[in-house]
Design a protein around this motif. Structure first.
Motif, mmCIF file in Angstrom:
data_model
loop_
_atom_site.group_PDB
_atom_site.id
_atom_site.type_symbol
_atom_site.label_atom_id
_atom_site.label_comp_id
_atom_site.label_asym_id
_atom_site.label_seq_id
_atom_site.Cartn_x
_atom_site.Cartn_y
_atom_site.Cartn_z
ATOM 1 N N GLN A 172 0.830 -1.204 0.000
ATOM 2 C CA GLN A 172 0.000 0.000 0.000
ATOM 3 C C GLN A 172 0.868 1.259 0.000
ATOM 4 O OE1 GLN A 172 -1.018 -2.715 2.195
ATOM 5 N NE2 GLN A 172 -2.210 -3.235 0.401
ATOM 6 N N LYS A 173 1.948 1.207 0.746
ATOM 7 C CA LYS A 173 2.877 2.334 0.795
ATOM 8 C C LYS A 173 3.441 2.594 -0.603
ATOM 9 C CE LYS A 173 6.984 3.839 3.308
ATOM 10 N NZ LYS A 173 8.076 3.441 4.176
ATOM 11 N N LYS A 174 3.800 1.518 -1.304
ATOM 12 C CA LYS A 174 4.337 1.641 -2.663
ATOM 13 C C LYS A 174 3.260 2.165 -3.616
ATOM 14 C CE LYS A 174 6.741 -0.884 -6.343
ATOM 15 N NZ LYS A 174 6.395 0.131 -7.281
ATOM 16 N N TRP A 175 2.029 1.668 -3.469
ATOM 17 C CA TRP A 175 0.942 2.141 -4.330
ATOM 18 C C TRP A 175 0.784 3.649 -4.190
ATOM 19 C CZ3 TRP A 175 -3.330 5.035 -4.560
ATOM 20 C CH2 TRP A 175 -4.165 4.898 -5.682
ATOM 21 N N LEU A 176 0.808 4.109 -2.952
ATOM 22 C CA LEU A 176 0.645 5.543 -2.697
ATOM 23 C C LEU A 176 1.801 6.343 -3.294
ATOM 24 C CD1 LEU A 176 -1.632 6.996 -1.328
ATOM 25 C CD2 LEU A 176 -0.402 6.857 0.825
ATOM 26 N N LYS A 177 3.003 5.823 -3.163
ATOM 27 C CA LYS A 177 4.177 6.501 -3.723
ATOM 28 C C LYS A 177 4.085 6.576 -5.246
ATOM 29 C CE LYS A 177 9.170 6.509 -3.692
ATOM 30 N NZ LYS A 177 10.393 5.789 -3.493
ATOM 31 N N ASP A 178 3.644 5.483 -5.869
ATOM 32 C CA ASP A 178 3.579 5.426 -7.331
ATOM 33 C C ASP A 178 2.364 6.135 -7.917
ATOM 34 O OD1 ASP A 178 5.869 3.882 -7.223
ATOM 35 O OD2 ASP A 178 4.837 1.978 -7.560
ATOM 36 N N ASN A 179 1.239 6.108 -7.204
ATOM 37 C CA ASN A 179 -0.020 6.599 -7.776
ATOM 38 C C ASN A 179 -0.659 7.769 -7.046
ATOM 39 O OD1 ASN A 179 -0.483 4.389 -9.850
ATOM 40 N ND2 ASN A 179 -0.173 3.211 -7.981
ATOM 41 N N GLY A 180 -0.185 8.069 -5.855
ATOM 42 C CA GLY A 180 -0.809 9.126 -5.061
ATOM 43 C C GLY A 180 -0.835 10.468 -5.762
ATOM 44 N N TRP A 181 0.209 10.762 -6.525
ATOM 45 C CA TRP A 181 0.264 12.050 -7.227
ATOM 46 C C TRP A 181 -0.927 12.217 -8.170
ATOM 47 C CZ3 TRP A 181 0.382 12.615 -12.474
ATOM 48 C CH2 TRP A 181 0.661 11.478 -13.223
ATOM 49 N N LYS A 182 -1.421 11.092 -8.740
ATOM 50 C CA LYS A 182 -2.571 11.186 -9.649
ATOM 51 C C LYS A 182 -3.816 11.636 -8.886
ATOM 52 C CE LYS A 182 -0.868 7.461 -12.578
ATOM 53 N NZ LYS A 182 -1.042 6.051 -12.934
ATOM 54 N N LEU A 183 -3.962 11.112 -7.669
ATOM 55 C CA LEU A 183 -5.113 11.512 -6.847
ATOM 56 C C LEU A 183 -5.011 12.980 -6.463
ATOM 57 C CD1 LEU A 183 -5.509 8.439 -4.457
ATOM 58 C CD2 LEU A 183 -6.392 8.768 -6.773
ATOM 59 N N MET A 184 -3.788 13.402 -6.104
ATOM 60 C CA MET A 184 -3.573 14.814 -5.761
ATOM 61 C C MET A 184 -3.913 15.701 -6.959
ATOM 62 S SD MET A 184 -2.236 15.242 -2.651
ATOM 63 C CE MET A 184 -1.327 14.388 -1.384
ATOM 64 N N GLU A 185 -3.454 15.277 -8.124
ATOM 65 C CA GLU A 185 -3.707 16.040 -9.352
ATOM 66 C C GLU A 185 -5.181 16.085 -9.681
ATOM 67 O OE1 GLU A 185 -2.508 18.498 -12.328
ATOM 68 O OE2 GLU A 185 -1.235 17.644 -10.756
ATOM 69 N N LEU A 186 -5.844 14.967 -9.511
ATOM 70 C CA LEU A 186 -7.284 14.881 -9.759
ATOM 71 C C LEU A 186 -8.035 15.869 -8.865
ATOM 72 C CD1 LEU A 186 -9.474 13.291 -11.302
ATOM 73 C CD2 LEU A 186 -9.512 11.706 -9.394
ATOM 74 N N GLY A 187 -7.607 15.957 -7.621
ATOM 75 C CA GLY A 187 -8.241 16.878 -6.675
ATOM 76 C C GLY A 187 -7.985 18.343 -6.998
ATOM 77 N N MET A 188 -6.882 18.632 -7.693
ATOM 78 C CA MET A 188 -6.533 20.022 -8.018
ATOM 79 C C MET A 188 -7.309 20.538 -9.219
ATOM 80 S SD MET A 188 -4.661 20.744 -5.745
ATOM 81 C CE MET A 188 -3.114 21.208 -5.099
ATOM 82 N N GLN A 189 -7.671 19.633 -10.110
ATOM 83 C CA GLN A 189 -8.339 20.050 -11.335
ATOM 84 C C GLN A 189 -9.846 19.939 -11.179
ATOM 85 O OE1 GLN A 189 -6.801 18.086 -14.813
ATOM 86 N NE2 GLN A 189 -4.735 18.016 -13.957
ATOM 87 N N GLU A 190 -10.542 20.857 -11.802
ATOM 88 C CA GLU A 190 -11.985 20.798 -11.781
ATOM 89 C C GLU A 190 -12.460 20.678 -13.211
ATOM 90 O OE1 GLU A 190 -15.396 23.747 -10.351
ATOM 91 O OE2 GLU A 190 -13.987 23.208 -8.780
ATOM 92 N N SER A 191 -13.288 19.657 -13.470
ATOM 93 C CA SER A 191 -13.803 19.502 -14.831
ATOM 94 C C SER A 191 -14.955 20.463 -15.035
ATOM 95 C CB SER A 191 -14.241 18.058 -15.065
ATOM 96 O OG SER A 191 -15.376 17.768 -14.280
ATOM 97 N N LYS A 192 -15.236 20.712 -16.255
ATOM 98 C CA LYS A 192 -16.304 21.658 -16.609
ATOM 99 C C LYS A 192 -17.661 20.990 -16.478
ATOM 100 C CE LYS A 192 -13.317 24.770 -17.944
ATOM 101 N NZ LYS A 192 -12.320 24.923 -16.972
#
Length: 192
Positions: A172-192
């Motif tokens: 799980q720690k590795k998953w977060l390291k490898d993929n967590g940035w995508k979740l952070m990015e998803l949260g930063m962007q707002e779709s129209k």
């Protein structure tokens, strides 16, 4: 010899050791003692060159992938935040009982770089974007923060506490390291 593509900023302070940091935008920061020579700093960066280039490559790959990460609509964001407000405290209570620890207040925020934290007085903070992670990853972050109620550090004793509850936590720690940035990015962007 130092790769000419590597440029870095030096920040000097009253410290005794050097450190190297690569910012999410690829900027390289070397923190160094006030009187350390440029030659020693350059040698330090040369020694870390392979690590630097590997991490710069990761950042470039993320930039390419970042363009394909969709945003969340306001409705999706609201629904997910409500789900996080229900699920994260529920999982925290479950694991706190299992570990045998108490905690104070739980706060959910959208943080840019952290998934969770535990204060000295037992208050827990979680990034609501964890609701987008696989359930076992959310559980890992909850257990990680609750184990800080026993060990306020990342010593071997701390990791033993985590492992006692989640023996496979490293996945799980590795998953977060490898993929967590995508979740952070998803949260930063707002779709129209």
């Amino acid at each position: 010899m130092l790769n000419e593509k590597i440029s870095y900023q030096i920040i000097r302070s009253q410290r005794k050791t050097m450190s190297l940091e690569i910012k999410p935008d690829g900027q390289i920061i070397v923190r160094a003692p006030l009187r350390l020579s440029q030659v020693r700093i350059r040698r330090f960066v040369e020694q870390k060159q392979e690590w630097i280039l590997k991490n710069l490559e990761k950042i470039q790959k993320r930039e390419v992938q970042r363009e394909t990460v969709p945003g969340l609509s306001k409705e999706e964001r609201t629904r997910l935040q409500q789900e996080a407000c229900r699920k994260i405290p529920e999982r925290t209570a479950y694991f706190a009982e299992k570990i045998g620890v108490s905690y104070g207040r739980i706060t959910l925020r959208q943080q840019k770089t952290r998934w969770g934290s535990c204060s000295a007085n037992g208050n827990l903070n979680f990034n609501w974007l964890l609701i987008l992670a696989p359930p076992e990853v959310l559980d890992y972050v909850v257990v990680h923060e609750l184990c800080h109620r026993r060990q306020m550090n990342h010593s071997q004793a701390f990791w033993n506490e985590v492992s006692a509850v989640l023996p496979g936590y490293k996945e799980q720690k590795k998953w977060l390291k490898d993929n967590g940035w995508k979740l952070m990015e998803l949260g930063m962007q707002e779709s129209k």
